[in-house]
Design a protein around this motif. Structure first.
Motif, mmCIF file in Angstrom:
data_model
loop_
_atom_site.group_PDB
_atom_site.id
_atom_site.type_symbol
_atom_site.label_atom_id
_atom_site.label_comp_id
_atom_site.label_asym_id
_atom_site.label_seq_id
_atom_site.Cartn_x
_atom_site.Cartn_y
_atom_site.Cartn_z
ATOM 1 N N GLY A 92 -7.121 -28.842 -24.744
ATOM 2 C CA GLY A 92 -7.708 -29.713 -25.544
ATOM 3 C C GLY A 92 -8.750 -30.584 -25.236
ATOM 4 O O GLY A 92 -9.287 -31.264 -25.973
ATOM 5 N N ALA A 93 -8.907 -30.807 -23.854
ATOM 6 C CA ALA A 93 -9.776 -31.605 -23.137
ATOM 7 C C ALA A 93 -11.354 -30.963 -23.184
ATOM 8 O O ALA A 93 -11.283 -29.818 -23.138
ATOM 9 N N VAL A 94 -12.228 -31.913 -23.333
ATOM 10 C CA VAL A 94 -13.570 -31.520 -23.179
ATOM 11 C C VAL A 94 -14.099 -32.035 -21.874
ATOM 12 O O VAL A 94 -14.189 -33.429 -21.739
ATOM 13 N N VAL A 95 -14.365 -31.110 -20.672
ATOM 14 C CA VAL A 95 -14.781 -31.624 -19.492
ATOM 15 C C VAL A 95 -15.590 -30.703 -18.992
ATOM 16 O O VAL A 95 -16.229 -29.788 -19.737
ATOM 17 N N PHE A 96 -16.298 -31.047 -17.911
ATOM 18 C CA PHE A 96 -17.318 -30.075 -17.242
ATOM 19 C C PHE A 96 -16.680 -29.204 -16.591
ATOM 20 O O PHE A 96 -15.541 -29.404 -15.780
ATOM 21 N N LYS A 97 -16.971 -27.764 -16.555
ATOM 22 C CA LYS A 97 -16.316 -26.681 -15.390
ATOM 23 C C LYS A 97 -17.637 -26.268 -14.552
ATOM 24 O O LYS A 97 -18.763 -25.859 -15.200
ATOM 25 N N SER A 98 -17.378 -25.942 -13.474
ATOM 26 C CA SER A 98 -18.147 -25.597 -12.708
ATOM 27 C C SER A 98 -18.473 -24.011 -13.056
ATOM 28 O O SER A 98 -17.629 -23.188 -13.293
ATOM 29 N N LYS A 99 -19.576 -23.789 -12.664
ATOM 30 C CA LYS A 99 -20.120 -22.199 -12.895
ATOM 31 C C LYS A 99 -20.003 -21.581 -11.512
ATOM 32 O O LYS A 99 -20.147 -20.508 -11.474
ATOM 33 N N GLU A 100 -19.738 -22.154 -10.454
ATOM 34 C CA GLU A 100 -19.694 -21.703 -9.219
ATOM 35 C C GLU A 100 -18.295 -21.758 -8.775
ATOM 36 O O GLU A 100 -17.583 -22.510 -9.264
ATOM 37 N N GLU A 101 -18.105 -20.861 -7.662
ATOM 38 C CA GLU A 101 -16.823 -21.078 -6.818
ATOM 39 C C GLU A 101 -16.916 -22.266 -5.788
ATOM 40 O O GLU A 101 -17.787 -22.387 -5.272
ATOM 41 N N TYR A 138 -7.059 -36.122 -18.418
ATOM 42 C CA TYR A 138 -7.582 -35.112 -19.393
ATOM 43 C C TYR A 138 -6.459 -34.053 -19.537
ATOM 44 O O TYR A 138 -6.236 -33.563 -18.406
ATOM 45 N N PRO A 139 -5.856 -33.562 -20.621
ATOM 46 C CA PRO A 139 -5.107 -32.578 -20.859
ATOM 47 C C PRO A 139 -5.775 -31.321 -20.512
ATOM 48 O O PRO A 139 -6.227 -30.343 -21.608
ATOM 49 N N VAL A 140 -5.841 -30.760 -19.355
ATOM 50 C CA VAL A 140 -6.658 -29.581 -19.235
ATOM 51 C C VAL A 140 -5.899 -28.207 -19.443
ATOM 52 O O VAL A 140 -6.351 -27.372 -20.181
ATOM 53 N N LYS A 141 -4.518 -28.405 -18.847
ATOM 54 C CA LYS A 141 -3.657 -27.150 -19.211
ATOM 55 C C LYS A 141 -2.876 -27.459 -20.298
ATOM 56 O O LYS A 141 -2.723 -28.449 -20.747
ATOM 57 N N PRO A 142 -2.342 -26.432 -20.901
ATOM 58 C CA PRO A 142 -1.519 -26.365 -22.145
ATOM 59 C C PRO A 142 -0.202 -27.210 -21.722
ATOM 60 O O PRO A 142 0.187 -26.804 -20.467
ATOM 61 N N ARG A 143 0.276 -27.728 -22.530
ATOM 62 C CA ARG A 143 1.549 -28.583 -22.213
ATOM 63 C C ARG A 143 2.599 -27.419 -22.057
ATOM 64 O O ARG A 143 2.678 -26.446 -22.759
ATOM 65 N N GLU A 144 3.397 -27.530 -20.894
ATOM 66 C CA GLU A 144 4.513 -26.610 -20.578
ATOM 67 C C GLU A 144 5.650 -26.841 -21.471
ATOM 68 O O GLU A 144 5.916 -28.051 -21.849
ATOM 69 N N LYS A 145 6.173 -25.980 -22.006
ATOM 70 C CA LYS A 145 7.486 -26.188 -22.922
ATOM 71 C C LYS A 145 8.816 -26.284 -21.630
ATOM 72 O O LYS A 145 8.849 -25.447 -20.717
ATOM 73 N N MET A 146 9.447 -27.096 -22.184
ATOM 74 C CA MET A 146 10.866 -27.397 -21.535
ATOM 75 C C MET A 146 11.755 -26.204 -21.543
ATOM 76 O O MET A 146 11.956 -25.661 -22.599
ATOM 77 N N GLN A 147 12.490 -25.616 -20.469
ATOM 78 C CA GLN A 147 13.277 -24.603 -20.580
ATOM 79 C C GLN A 147 14.732 -25.218 -20.917
ATOM 80 O O GLN A 147 14.989 -26.124 -20.108
ATOM 81 N N PRO A 148 15.352 -24.827 -21.778
ATOM 82 C CA PRO A 148 16.745 -25.225 -22.141
ATOM 83 C C PRO A 148 17.475 -25.045 -20.933
ATOM 84 O O PRO A 148 17.557 -23.901 -20.092
#
Length: 154
Positions: A92-101, A138-148
């Motif tokens: 959900g974050a809005v950030v700049f992502k590189s176009k190059e490796e 910044y929340p770049v990756k989706p939140r991980e769900k906790m495994q019971p």
């Protein structure tokens, strides 16, 4: 008019002024002396005008150099930021992502100051990345769900 021309004109007028001043030492008629004094005054005024032109030339050259530097800085930034695109991440974050490796994200807050700072993965379940400069997260990756946690019998 360049600096060499201004200096040459100034020096020429200085010589003329010195010549006219030398006439003052000669025995001449009052009317002639008045004309010589008027010529000396006019040459002095011309010298003053040339001096002011030289100062204005210096000011304009400095302004020109400053504007050239601003253009170079802008062009340089345009090239740098052109290697990134603004994206909305899975977290959900809005950030700049590189176009190059290698692919990476950059802080949008620091980009406003025309600086690129790579976001570092905080390696937490919230999926946040942190700026190395301003420390913004910044929340770049989706939140991980906790495994019971499954308990095996005692």
């Amino acid at each position: 008019m360049d600096l060499v021309s201004i200096s040459a004109a100034y020096n020429g007028l200085k010589v003329a002024k010195d010549i006219f001043a030398g006439f003052n030492n000669l025995k001449v008629e009052t009317a002639t002396l008045e004309r010589i004094n008027e010529a000396v005054k006019k040459v002095g005024e011309a010298q003053d005008a040339i001096f002011m032109l030289r100062e204005e030339l210096f000011r304009l050259q400095e302004e020109n150099n400053s504007l050239k530097q601003q253009i170079n800085d802008r062009d340089s930034w345009t090239t740098v930021i052109g290697q990134y695109q603004l994206v909305a991440t899975a977290g959900g974050a809005v950030v700049f992502k590189s176009k190059e490796e290698p692919s990476h994200f950059a802080c949008p807050s620091c980009a406003q100051s025309k600086e690129i700072h790579i976001l570092q993965d905080s390696r937490v379940m919230a999926g946040t990345f942190t700026c190395t400069k301003c420390q913004a997260s910044y929340p770049v990756k989706p939140r991980e769900k906790m495994q019971p946690i499954k308990f095996q019998g005692w």
